[in-house]
Design an enzyme around this catalytic site. Structure first.
Site, PDB file in Angstrom:
ATOM      1  N   TYR A   1      45.533  -7.713  82.891  1.00 45.70           N
ATOM      2  CA  TYR A   1      44.694  -6.523  83.060  1.00 45.70           C
ATOM      3  C   TYR A   1      45.310  -5.620  84.135  1.00 45.70           C
ATOM      4  CZ  TYR A   1      40.372  -3.819  83.791  1.00 45.70           C
ATOM      5  OH  TYR A   1      39.439  -2.813  83.900  1.00 45.70           O
TER       6      TYR A   1
ATOM      7  N   SER B   1      41.449   1.304  87.274  1.00 51.05           N
ATOM      8  CA  SER B   1      40.629   0.272  87.938  1.00 51.05           C
ATOM      9  C   SER B   1      41.224   0.073  89.328  1.00 51.05           C
ATOM     10  CB  SER B   1      40.737  -1.028  87.134  1.00 51.05           C
ATOM     11  OG  SER B   1      40.240  -2.118  87.868  1.00 51.05           O
TER      12      SER B   1
HETATM   13  N1  LIG Z   1      33.217  -2.767  83.991  1.00 50.84           N
HETATM   14  C1  LIG Z   1      34.044  -2.845  85.025  1.00 50.84           C
HETATM   15  O1  LIG Z   1      33.825  -3.639  85.962  1.00 50.84           O
HETATM   16  C2  LIG Z   1      35.231  -1.912  85.123  1.00 50.84           C
HETATM   17  C3  LIG Z   1      35.860  -1.764  86.368  1.00 50.84           C
HETATM   18  C4  LIG Z   1      36.958  -0.924  86.486  1.00 50.84           C
HETATM   19  C5  LIG Z   1      37.437  -0.259  85.374  1.00 50.84           C
HETATM   20  N2  LIG Z   1      36.818  -0.426  84.167  1.00 50.84           N
HETATM   21  C6  LIG Z   1      37.371   0.288  83.021  1.00 50.84           C
HETATM   22  O2  LIG Z   1      36.439   1.224  82.578  1.00 50.84           O
HETATM   23  C7  LIG Z   1      36.601   1.456  81.173  1.00 50.84           C
HETATM   24  C8  LIG Z   1      35.265   1.305  80.469  1.00 50.84           C
HETATM   25  O3  LIG Z   1      34.841  -0.038  80.618  1.00 50.84           O
HETATM   26  P1  LIG Z   1      33.327  -0.512  80.489  1.00 50.84           P
HETATM   27  O4  LIG Z   1      33.009  -1.231  81.726  1.00 50.84           O
HETATM   28  O5  LIG Z   1      32.473   0.604  80.031  1.00 50.84           O
HETATM   29  O6  LIG Z   1      33.519  -1.623  79.349  1.00 50.84           O
HETATM   30  P2  LIG Z   1      32.722  -1.906  78.011  1.00 50.84           P
HETATM   31  O7  LIG Z   1      31.279  -1.680  78.191  1.00 50.84           O
HETATM   32  O8  LIG Z   1      33.204  -3.232  77.544  1.00 50.84           O
HETATM   33  O9  LIG Z   1      33.292  -0.775  77.030  1.00 50.84           O
HETATM   34  C9  LIG Z   1      34.612  -0.799  76.587  1.00 50.84           C
HETATM   35  C10 LIG Z   1      34.763   0.311  75.578  1.00 50.84           C
HETATM   36  O10 LIG Z   1      36.100   0.322  75.092  1.00 50.84           O
HETATM   37  C11 LIG Z   1      36.052   0.445  73.680  1.00 50.84           C
HETATM   38  N3  LIG Z   1      37.251  -0.120  73.068  1.00 50.84           N
HETATM   39  C12 LIG Z   1      37.789  -1.334  73.277  1.00 50.84           C
HETATM   40  N4  LIG Z   1      38.859  -1.503  72.480  1.00 50.84           N
HETATM   41  C13 LIG Z   1      38.986  -0.341  71.758  1.00 50.84           C
HETATM   42  C14 LIG Z   1      39.889   0.100  70.767  1.00 50.84           C
HETATM   43  N5  LIG Z   1      40.915  -0.671  70.348  1.00 50.84           N
HETATM   44  N6  LIG Z   1      39.729   1.347  70.239  1.00 50.84           N
HETATM   45  C15 LIG Z   1      38.705   2.111  70.650  1.00 50.84           C
HETATM   46  N7  LIG Z   1      37.825   1.765  71.588  1.00 50.84           N
HETATM   47  C16 LIG Z   1      37.953   0.538  72.120  1.00 50.84           C
HETATM   48  C17 LIG Z   1      34.795  -0.337  73.266  1.00 50.84           C
HETATM   49  O11 LIG Z   1      34.314   0.127  72.019  1.00 50.84           O
HETATM   50  P3  LIG Z   1      34.411  -0.632  70.621  1.00 50.84           P
HETATM   51  O12 LIG Z   1      34.381  -2.102  70.890  1.00 50.84           O
HETATM   52  O13 LIG Z   1      33.224  -0.095  69.884  1.00 50.84           O
HETATM   53  O14 LIG Z   1      35.686  -0.160  70.032  1.00 50.84           O
HETATM   54  C18 LIG Z   1      33.850   0.135  74.369  1.00 50.84           C
HETATM   55  O15 LIG Z   1      33.297   1.380  74.011  1.00 50.84           O
HETATM   56  C19 LIG Z   1      37.661   0.437  80.717  1.00 50.84           C
HETATM   57  O16 LIG Z   1      38.902   1.057  80.650  1.00 50.84           O
HETATM   58  C20 LIG Z   1      37.651  -0.592  81.816  1.00 50.84           C
HETATM   59  O17 LIG Z   1      38.888  -1.263  81.912  1.00 50.84           O
HETATM   60  C21 LIG Z   1      35.711  -1.224  84.005  1.00 50.84           C
END
Ligand SMILES: NC(=O)c1ccc[n+]([C@@H]2O[C@H](COP(=O)([O-])OP(=O)(O)OC[C@H]3O[C@@H](n4cnc5c(N)ncnc54)[C@H](OP(=O)(O)O)[C@@H]3O)[C@@H](O)[C@H]2O)c1
Length: 264
Positions: A148, A135
């Site tokens: 985070y 991130s």
């Molecule tokens: N959205 C943003 O603004 C943003 C910005 C920068 C970076 N990111 C990063 O991008 C990545 C994806 O985020 P996103 O935005 O797509 O978020 P999201 O829609 O909330 O998805 C998060 C994913 O992580 C999985 N997850 C969480 N805990 C887990 C566990 N213990 N074991 C296996 N899977 C797990 C969830 O699946 P289950 O709940 O089904 O397990 C879900 O598929 C993350 O690393 C996040 O930190 C996001």
């Protein structure tokens, strides 16, 4: 290929983008029904099969079993996309120890666990590519995101150090540092009245295309959007100026939050 966090916004978009390119995708997350829905969408759109791995990245045993399933089915793993992640926003002292630990467990140890399970396969193949989704909060501290940021800084350190270790092995590693992306993770924040005038989130599809680009070009790192990349670059030379720029934006967001809290 293996995509963790496949039931979420970025993982889902990435799985669809790679399947469209003909990849055989193994979809990893805990929520099986969401993975099944995605697998069926992939089958309908691209006539590709998505292997479902309902597993917790915090469990080395479940991850090892999942990777064995992938090897039984496909006999190789060309890409690992580490997208599983969680976030808890709050001032530092209002975050519970459990929340701080959960972010470190999923974001950092979960990433490390998946790499430890897949890397021996890639090293035997003498080829493979890993993308770690950190991130912009892994390159610069932001208020309300202490835990985070710490977990994402850990992912950045792991990625840089491992890139050096893997030199000459045929296995590459890319680090992706996005700003705010329009996914379920940021949904509550992005639903604040007026926030979208302040922040233009990146779409999950744009992130998926960036990941496709990164693996095709074996790019070391990508930070987006450009405006945040500039602040991060500035931070290394003038951290107080970077603080000032970030604080101005954070204050505007805080004003929106208090306004929305004051509304009945
Ligand atoms: N959205 C943003 O603004 C943003 C910005 C920068 C970076 N990111 C990063 O991008 C990545 C994806 O985020 P996103 O935005 O797509 O978020 P999201 O829609 O909330 O998805 C998060 C994913 O992580 C999985 N997850 C969480 N805990 C887990 C566990 N213990 N074991 C296996 N899977 C797990 C969830 O699946 P289950 O709940 O089904 O397990 C879900 O598929 C993350 O690393 C996040 O930190 C996001």
């Amino acid at each position: 290929m293996v995509i963790t966090g496949a039931s979420g916004g970025i993982g889902r978009a990435t799985a669809l983008a790679f399947a469209r390119e003909g990849a055989r995708v193994a979809l990893l997350a805990r929520n099986r029904p969401r993975l099944e829905a995605l697998a069926s969408e992939i089958r309908t759109n691209d006539h590709r099969e998505g292997l479902i791995l309902a597993a917790d990245v915090c469990s080395p045993v479940e991850i090892q079993k999942g990777i064995e399933q992938v090897m039984d089915r496909y006999s190789r793993i060309d890409y690992l996309i580490n997208g599983a992640g969680v976030i808890f926003f709050n001032p530092f002292l209002e975050l519970s120890l459990e929340e701080l630990q959960a972010m470190m467990s999923v974001n950092y140890f979960g990433t490390a666990t998946c790499i430890r399970a897949v890397l021996p396969v890639m090293l035997r193949q003498r080829s493979g590519h890993i993308v770690n989704i950190a991130s912009t909060a892994g390159r610069r501290g932001f208020p309300m995101e202490t835990g985070y940021c710490a977990s994402k800084f850990a992912v950045v350190g792991l990625s840089e150090a491992l890139r050096m270790e893997l030199n000459g092995t045929g296995v590459g590693i890319s680090l992706l540092c996005p700003g705010i992306v329009d996914t379920p993770m940021s949904r509550d924040f992005l639903s604040l009245p007026g926030i979208r005038e302040e922040i233009r989130p990146i779409s999950a599809d744009r992130i998926a295309f960036r990941i496709l680009d990164m693996v095709a070009e074996k790019r070391v790192e990508s930070i987006l959007p450009f405006s945040t990349k500039l602040v991060i670059r500035l931070n290394s030379m003038a951290p107080r100026l970077a603080d000032w720029i970030i604080r101005k934006r954070v204050n505007r967001i805080a004003a929106l939050i208090s306004k929305s809290a004051a509304q009945p």
